[in-house]
Design an enzyme around this catalytic site. Structure first.
Site, short mmCIF file in Angstrom:
data_model
loop_
_atom_site.label_atom_id
_atom_site.label_comp_id
_atom_site.label_asym_id
_atom_site.label_seq_id
_atom_site.Cartn_x
_atom_site.Cartn_y
_atom_site.Cartn_z
N HIS A 69 0.84 -1.19 0.00
CA HIS A 69 0.00 0.00 0.00
C HIS A 69 0.87 1.24 0.00
CE1 HIS A 69 -3.34 -2.75 1.61
NE2 HIS A 69 -3.57 -2.47 0.35
N ALA A 70 0.59 2.12 -0.96
CA ALA A 70 1.48 3.24 -1.26
C ALA A 70 1.77 4.15 -0.06
CB ALA A 70 0.87 4.04 -2.40
N GLU A 72 1.79 3.61 3.12
CA GLU A 72 2.34 3.01 4.34
C GLU A 72 3.88 3.07 4.31
OE1 GLU A 72 0.32 -0.83 4.41
OE2 GLU A 72 -1.63 0.15 4.25
N ARG A 127 -3.47 4.71 -1.75
CA ARG A 127 -3.29 3.33 -1.27
C ARG A 127 -3.03 2.32 -2.40
NH1 ARG A 127 -5.40 -0.42 2.85
NH2 ARG A 127 -6.57 -2.14 1.93
N HIS A 197 2.79 -4.11 6.48
CA HIS A 197 1.86 -2.99 6.29
C HIS A 197 1.94 -2.05 7.49
CE1 HIS A 197 -0.85 -4.61 2.95
NE2 HIS A 197 -0.10 -5.66 3.21
N SER A 198 1.16 -0.98 7.44
CA SER A 198 0.91 -0.16 8.62
C SER A 198 -0.48 0.43 8.44
CB SER A 198 1.95 0.96 8.75
OG SER A 198 1.69 2.00 7.81
N TYR A 241 -10.41 -7.03 10.45
CA TYR A 241 -11.72 -7.12 9.80
C TYR A 241 -11.68 -8.21 8.73
CZ TYR A 241 -9.11 -3.40 7.22
OH TYR A 241 -8.15 -2.65 6.59
N GLU A 263 1.25 -5.28 10.90
CA GLU A 263 0.77 -3.90 10.85
C GLU A 263 1.66 -3.12 11.81
OE1 GLU A 263 -1.51 -2.59 8.94
OE2 GLU A 263 -2.39 -4.41 8.11
O1 PAY Z 1 -4.61 -9.55 6.10
O2 PAY Z 1 -6.40 -8.78 6.92
C1 PAY Z 1 -5.36 -8.62 6.31
C2 PAY Z 1 -4.97 -7.28 5.74
C3 PAY Z 1 -5.48 -6.12 6.49
C4 PAY Z 1 -4.98 -4.78 5.93
C5 PAY Z 1 -5.69 -4.47 4.64
O3 PAY Z 1 -6.78 -3.87 4.65
O4 PAY Z 1 -5.18 -4.84 3.57
C6 PAY Z 1 -5.13 -3.74 6.99
C7 PAY Z 1 -4.93 -2.29 6.57
C8 PAY Z 1 -3.66 -2.14 5.73
O5 PAY Z 1 -2.54 -2.23 6.24
O6 PAY Z 1 -3.82 -1.94 4.53
C9 PAY Z 1 -4.87 -1.35 7.78
C10 PAY Z 1 -4.72 0.11 7.45
C11 PAY Z 1 -4.71 0.98 8.70
C12 PAY Z 1 -5.86 0.60 6.55
O7 PAY Z 1 -5.59 1.25 5.54
O8 PAY Z 1 -7.03 0.34 6.88
ZN ZN Z 2 -1.72 -1.95 3.99
#
Ligand code: PAY
Ligand code: ZN
Length: 302
Positions: A69-70, A72, A127, A197-198, A241, A263
């Site tokens: 994700h861009a 992060e 993102r 990620h973050s 989630y 994360e």
């Molecule tokens: O494996 O459940 C997973 C990935 C969860 C991540 C995703 O949505 O891809 C969580 C998010 C991320 O790092 O992209 C969290 C961040 C804070 C966001 O953008 O929601």
């Molecule tokens: Zn991410």
């Protein structure tokens, strides 16, 4: 030595600087590091992969990617930090020496390079990738919704304008296709998949596309609990989630039984705009977890 190779590891570096660094770190540490290109981005940039380890036969491997994700930015910063630590502590740090002698680390410093460049030049909070979508003027696909793991069934969008757009098909993006192709080709050696990620300070493992527990759930909980003092851990679905199409679930279903999404910092105060002063502490705590997981793989993974 923070400036090994003249590179500044405590700053966020743009893509041009990171690309040059991948060449330099390989040239300056040819005994430990080599660079290949696994593909090309939508906009034509080379996707580089570093292989870090002492050459040897029949080595197990750990794959780690950064920059899905861009926005992060701490993620690519950590991949750079990891390689610096590997080359600068090999021979002095007992654990790192043992790991590099007996394992190979594949490090992909930035996967979504086009998106990363866009966050530097145009919009810091971007993102997705930067690919065009037929029938829409909206740009980009979420690379972490683009894998063939319950693809687009839950926690993902079918609308190209959304931040979690799953793409027109699994691996529709050149970046995710390149990554998946490399992993498929190296499935016999890759024992662990780590994707950085973050933010949220969590250590996630399968599954995210369903509430079902993976076969070695108890083992993953045990392994993650080392990190659990600072970071919350658990399955993606129950901890953050439901989200289908993630690379961690896909890698797991390919047979890589140690698959983790990190994360990194923080928990929301700065979010994606984490100050540079936190690169070092964040990287140090993440390195510790990485080395622990790698040592476990070395000792126990079949
Ligand atoms: O494996 O459940 C997973 C990935 C969860 C991540 C995703 O949505 O891809 C969580 C998010 C991320 O790092 O992209 C969290 C961040 C804070 C966001 O953008 O929601
Ligand atoms: Zn991410």
């Amino acid at each position: 030595n923070v400036r090994a190779t003249g590179h500044n590891y405590e700053k966020y570096n743009n893509w041009e600087t990171i690309a040059a660094w991948t060449a330099d770190i390989a040239a300056q540490n040819a005994n430990l590091v080599s660079r290949t290109q696994i593909g090309t981005t939508f906009q034509g940039r080379p996707i580089y992969l570093l292989k870090v380890g002492k050459s040897g036969s029949n080595k197990k491997a750990i794959f780690m990617d950064c920059g899905f994700h861009a926005r992060e930015w701490i993620s690519p910063a950590f991949c750079q930090w990891f390689v610096k630590e590997a080359v600068s502590t090999y021979g002095s740090d007992t654990l790192m020496t043992r790991l590099l002698n007996n394992l190979d680390f594949y490090i992909l410093p930035v996967l979504n390079i086009d998106g990363y460049v866009y966050t530097w030049t145009s919009y810091r909070m971007w993102r997705k990738t930067r690919s065009t979508n037929s029938g829409s003027s909206c740009i980009g696909t979420d690379p972490n919704r683009n894998f063939n793991a319950g693809w687009c069934s839950v926690g993902a969008s079918k609308k190209p304008c959304d931040d979690t757009y799953c793409g027109s098909a699994p691996e529709s993006e050149k970046e995710t296709k390149a990554l998946a192709d490399f992993i498929r080709k190296n499935l016999s050696t890759i024992k662990a998949y780590l994707t950085i990620h973050s933010y949220s300070q969590m250590l996630l493992f399968p599954y995210s596309y369903t509430y079902s527990a993976p076969e070695n759930y108890a083992e993953l909980v045990k392994l993650a609990s080392l990190y659990g003092t600072k970071y919350t851990f658990g399955s993606g679905a129950s901890t953050i989630y439901l989200a289908a199409g993630g690379s961690d679930d896909w890698a797991y279903d390919q047979g890589i039984k140690y698959s983790f999404t990190f994360e990194l910092r923080d928990t929301g105060r700065y979010g994606f705009a984490l100050p540079e002063s936190q690169i070092k502490p964040t990287s140090e705590e993440t390195l510790k977890a990485d080395k622990y997981i790698a040592n476990y793989i070395l000792s126990y993974a079949l």
